[in-house]
Design a protein around this motif. Structure first.
Motif, mmCIF file in Angstrom:
data_model
loop_
_atom_site.group_PDB
_atom_site.id
_atom_site.type_symbol
_atom_site.label_atom_id
_atom_site.label_comp_id
_atom_site.label_asym_id
_atom_site.label_seq_id
_atom_site.Cartn_x
_atom_site.Cartn_y
_atom_site.Cartn_z
ATOM 1 N N VAL A 26 0.841 -1.203 0.000
ATOM 2 C CA VAL A 26 0.000 0.000 0.000
ATOM 3 C C VAL A 26 0.873 1.250 0.000
ATOM 4 N N LEU A 27 1.898 1.271 0.842
ATOM 5 C CA LEU A 27 2.780 2.436 0.903
ATOM 6 C C LEU A 27 3.486 2.657 -0.437
ATOM 7 N N ARG A 28 3.906 1.577 -1.067
ATOM 8 C CA ARG A 28 4.566 1.701 -2.373
ATOM 9 C C ARG A 28 3.611 2.290 -3.409
ATOM 10 N N LYS A 29 2.398 1.765 -3.438
ATOM 11 C CA LYS A 29 1.437 2.232 -4.434
ATOM 12 C C LYS A 29 1.074 3.702 -4.234
ATOM 13 N N LYS A 30 1.078 4.161 -2.986
ATOM 14 C CA LYS A 30 0.734 5.563 -2.697
ATOM 15 C C LYS A 30 1.718 6.548 -3.318
ATOM 16 N N GLY A 77 4.671 8.354 -13.618
ATOM 17 C CA GLY A 77 5.576 9.222 -12.860
ATOM 18 C C GLY A 77 6.979 8.652 -12.724
ATOM 19 N N THR A 78 7.794 9.364 -11.964
ATOM 20 C CA THR A 78 9.200 8.971 -11.807
ATOM 21 C C THR A 78 9.350 7.653 -11.041
ATOM 22 N N THR A 79 8.561 7.490 -9.977
ATOM 23 C CA THR A 79 8.662 6.260 -9.185
ATOM 24 C C THR A 79 8.242 5.054 -10.009
ATOM 25 N N GLU A 80 7.186 5.228 -10.799
ATOM 26 C CA GLU A 80 6.740 4.128 -11.647
ATOM 27 C C GLU A 80 7.844 3.719 -12.626
ATOM 28 N N ALA A 81 8.559 4.695 -13.156
ATOM 29 C CA ALA A 81 9.660 4.383 -14.073
ATOM 30 C C ALA A 81 10.723 3.543 -13.365
ATOM 31 N N GLY A 82 11.008 3.905 -12.124
ATOM 32 C CA GLY A 82 11.990 3.140 -11.363
ATOM 33 C C GLY A 82 11.504 1.736 -11.057
ATOM 34 N N ILE A 83 10.247 1.615 -10.654
ATOM 35 C CA ILE A 83 9.673 0.304 -10.329
ATOM 36 C C ILE A 83 9.638 -0.586 -11.569
ATOM 37 N N GLU A 84 9.329 0.008 -12.716
ATOM 38 C CA GLU A 84 9.303 -0.781 -13.959
ATOM 39 C C GLU A 84 10.677 -1.377 -14.260
ATOM 40 N N THR A 85 11.726 -0.616 -13.961
ATOM 41 C CA THR A 85 13.080 -1.132 -14.171
ATOM 42 C C THR A 85 13.386 -2.267 -13.201
ATOM 43 N N LEU A 86 12.959 -2.115 -11.942
ATOM 44 C CA LEU A 86 13.129 -3.204 -10.974
ATOM 45 C C LEU A 86 12.408 -4.457 -11.443
ATOM 46 N N ASN A 87 11.197 -4.291 -11.962
ATOM 47 C CA ASN A 87 10.442 -5.435 -12.478
ATOM 48 C C ASN A 87 11.136 -6.065 -13.684
ATOM 49 N N LYS A 88 11.704 -5.221 -14.532
ATOM 50 C CA LYS A 88 12.415 -5.708 -15.725
ATOM 51 C C LYS A 88 13.551 -6.645 -15.335
ATOM 52 N N TYR A 89 14.217 -6.300 -14.246
ATOM 53 C CA TYR A 89 15.350 -7.117 -13.787
ATOM 54 C C TYR A 89 14.948 -8.118 -12.708
ATOM 55 N N ASP A 90 13.654 -8.374 -12.574
ATOM 56 C CA ASP A 90 13.128 -9.403 -11.664
ATOM 57 C C ASP A 90 13.584 -9.175 -10.218
#
Length: 271
Positions: free
Chosen positions: A225-229, A235-248
């Protein structure tokens, strides 16, 4: 706490616990005794830093103790217990902070019915922020668990768990600080590559980690929940999270915990 505590082993975990206990004031420095295999220089170092009783004579250390804390490396445990077991009295309580080693194995090494309690702190004990899991051996009573909680509460939070869960505890909270430090190392490198000076980068990163921990503790909301908030669409955080997901990233962390837990199991198989 009106007890004398003897540490068998003077490595980094023993020092972290000693530091936390000394800072808490629950025991006087005269109530803390420390010995090790034969490293006089290490004992002198502990003595100079914490002014506790550091003694190579195993018989003297054990004779004075109400609680004996086994804090050796797993591969040194057998020799360490052999060096003290003739001095142990049945009423003395034994705590173990050794990764992967069961209370049954320690009881067998000791050769009598001393109550044994297993604990898994982490090195944040040094500053009073350890997360310590505690489990009872077959001769340990509820009163012995209470004594363990009282002692380890001086260095952070405690939780009583089944001993079968201790391998997972090792992978999560025992080794966990190292995973966080590794994350910080990577963030620091990224900041330095972007042109930040080291001092500014570490000030920002350290406070970020500290603030995230406090939010998890105080907000009452889950990490998800805190992450999603703070992850706004596009946005910028989503871009970072997408990269984390890309690298599993999630799978990597889960496998990291499993590897540490499995290593704890392997250490236990060497009993």
């Amino acid at each position: 706490m009106n007890k004398k505590i003897a540490f068998i082993g003077a490595g980094s975990m023993a020092e972290a616990i000693i530091s936390g206990i000394v800072k808490s004031g629950i025991l006087t420095k005269e109530q803390i005794l420390v010995t090790n295999k034969s490293n006089r220089e290490r004992l002198e170092n502990i003595k100079s830093k914490y002014d506790v009783q550091c003694i190579l004579d195993k018989e003297e250390v054990i004779r004075e103790a109400d609680i004996v804390i086994l804090a050796t490396k797993p591969y040194d445990l057998k020799d360490s217990v052999e060096s003290i077991k003739e001095f142990l009295q049945p009423e003395q309580l034994v705590f173990s902070v050794i990764a992967g080693i069961s209370t049954d194995y320690i009881t067998a090494l000791i050769g009598n019915n001393n109550p044994v309690v297993r604990a898994m702190p982490n090195t944040s004990a040094t500053i009073g922020y350890s997360a310590t899991a505690i489990s009872a051996g077959k001769y340990a009573s509820d009163e012995h668990l209470i004594q363990a909680e009282e002692l380890f509460a001086t260095i952070g939070t405690t939780a009583i768990v089944d001993e079968d869960d201790m391998h997972t505890v090792t992978g999560i909270s025992g080794s966990g600080p190292a995973y966080i430090y590794y994350l910080v190392e990577a963030m620091e490198k990224a900041a330095l590559e972007a042109g930040f000076d080291k001092e500014t980068a570490m000030e920002l990163i350290t406070q970020t980690v500290r603030g995230a921990g406090q939010m998890l503790k105080e907000s009452g909301e889950s990490a998800a929940v805190l992450r999603k908030k703070i992850t706004s669409p596009a946005g910028t955080t989503e871009a970072g999270i997408e990269t984390l997901n890309k690298y599993d990233f999630e799978k990597t962390i889960m496998e990291c915990v499993k590897s540490a837990s499995n290593r704890s199991v392997e250490l236990g198989k060497n009993e």
